[in-house]
Each structure stands twice: as C-alpha cells, then as structure tokens.
Write an enzyme that holds these catalytic residues in place. Sequence first.
Site, PDB file in Angstrom:
ATOM      1  N   CYS A  14       0.861  -1.179   0.000  1.00  0.00           N
ATOM      2  CA  CYS A  14       0.000   0.000   0.000  1.00  0.00           C
ATOM      3  C   CYS A  14       0.900   1.232   0.000  1.00  0.00           C
ATOM      4  O   CYS A  14       2.078   1.145  -0.348  1.00  0.00           O
ATOM      5  CB  CYS A  14      -0.996  -0.005   1.170  1.00  0.00           C
ATOM      6  N   ARG A  64      -3.414  -0.669   5.228  1.00  0.00           N
ATOM      7  CA  ARG A  64      -3.977  -1.688   4.338  1.00  0.00           C
ATOM      8  C   ARG A  64      -3.067  -2.888   4.136  1.00  0.00           C
ATOM      9  O   ARG A  64      -3.515  -4.031   4.256  1.00  0.00           O
ATOM     10  CB  ARG A  64      -4.348  -1.058   2.998  1.00  0.00           C
ATOM     11  N   ASP A 122      -8.343   3.761   1.429  1.00  0.00           N
ATOM     12  CA  ASP A 122      -7.360   4.111   2.449  1.00  0.00           C
ATOM     13  C   ASP A 122      -8.097   4.733   3.637  1.00  0.00           C
ATOM     14  O   ASP A 122      -8.688   5.808   3.503  1.00  0.00           O
ATOM     15  CB  ASP A 122      -6.340   5.096   1.881  1.00  0.00           C
TER      16      ASP A 122
END
Length: 173
Positions: A16, A22, A132
């Site tokens: 990520c 994430r 996100d």
Amino acid sequence: MTHDAADAAPQVLMVCLGNICRSPTAEAALKEAADEAGVPVNVTSAGTGSWHIGNPPDRRMQAAAAAVGLNLVGTAEQVEAEALRGADVVFAMDASNLRDLQELAGRHGIDTPMRLFREFDPQAHGRLDVPDPYYGGPTGFEQVVDICRRTAREIVQRLPELVAASTRHGDDH
C-alpha cells in the site's frame, strides 16, 4: 522466482502507500486464511512511500483488526526492487500503488506478476481499490479488515494458479 515441488512456500508481497494500514492488514488476513486452509505461504508487506518507515501499524488499524482476531505485526518498510524480484506475486492495494510498483519493476527489469488485491474480492462490484482509511473514522478501518479477510480467502483458493502464472512468467527468460 521459479518453484518446483521441493521449493519453499510461495512468496507473496502486499503493498500500500505507507505500510501501516492496508498492506499489514492484508498480510495478516492472508496468513490467517492460509493457516485456516492449511496452505503454506510466506507473506510480507511494504509501502511505496517512506513516511512511516520503522513505525508499527496504525493503532486504529490494529484495533479494528484485533476486534476480529487479526494481529498486525512488524514495522513499516518501503518496497525495494529486491522484494519485488523475490516475490511470486505482488498485490497492490490500489491503482496508484500498482502504477508505482510497475514503474519500480520496469526500472529494474523485474517481471514478477502484480495484481490489484481487490481483483479477487467477491464483493468488489468493480471497485478495485482498497479504500485508504487513514484520514477517516473507525468505520473505514473496519471496512478494510472485512475487505482484506474475504479477499484473502479467495486468494488462498487461487494461490496455486497465481504461483503457476509466476512460474510460467519467469520461465519466459
């Protein structure tokens, strides 16, 4: 990276932006799904950016993950060419991450297969970016945990095919 029957478990890299929300969640979710299915796999994670290097996963992400029994471990790292080269498959959390990874791979002549993580989410409905949660509230973190867990289960089921694709890809050279 090419595997034969005697080789170790497949190497999977989750990526990520900062490696604090994430990708560590996707890493933990894939480990959980693989353990449940009895599938050997080595999973790591990294970020395309350098802002959080050395930091643990975001405390809000840790809390959302812990609420369902996922333990986020490690500290943030920035993805390097050697990590891409050593992986059998790389999963990016969003299209921007994927572009950054493809650019890095291109600069170093690396042909490791790279996919969007949510390509395997049965509930993606065309939304292929893992959102996100960093600037949002608790619900965003919980949503990422749910996305990662269900997607990881699908990836584990398809891991042999994904690793075979990596092996075929590597044999082209």
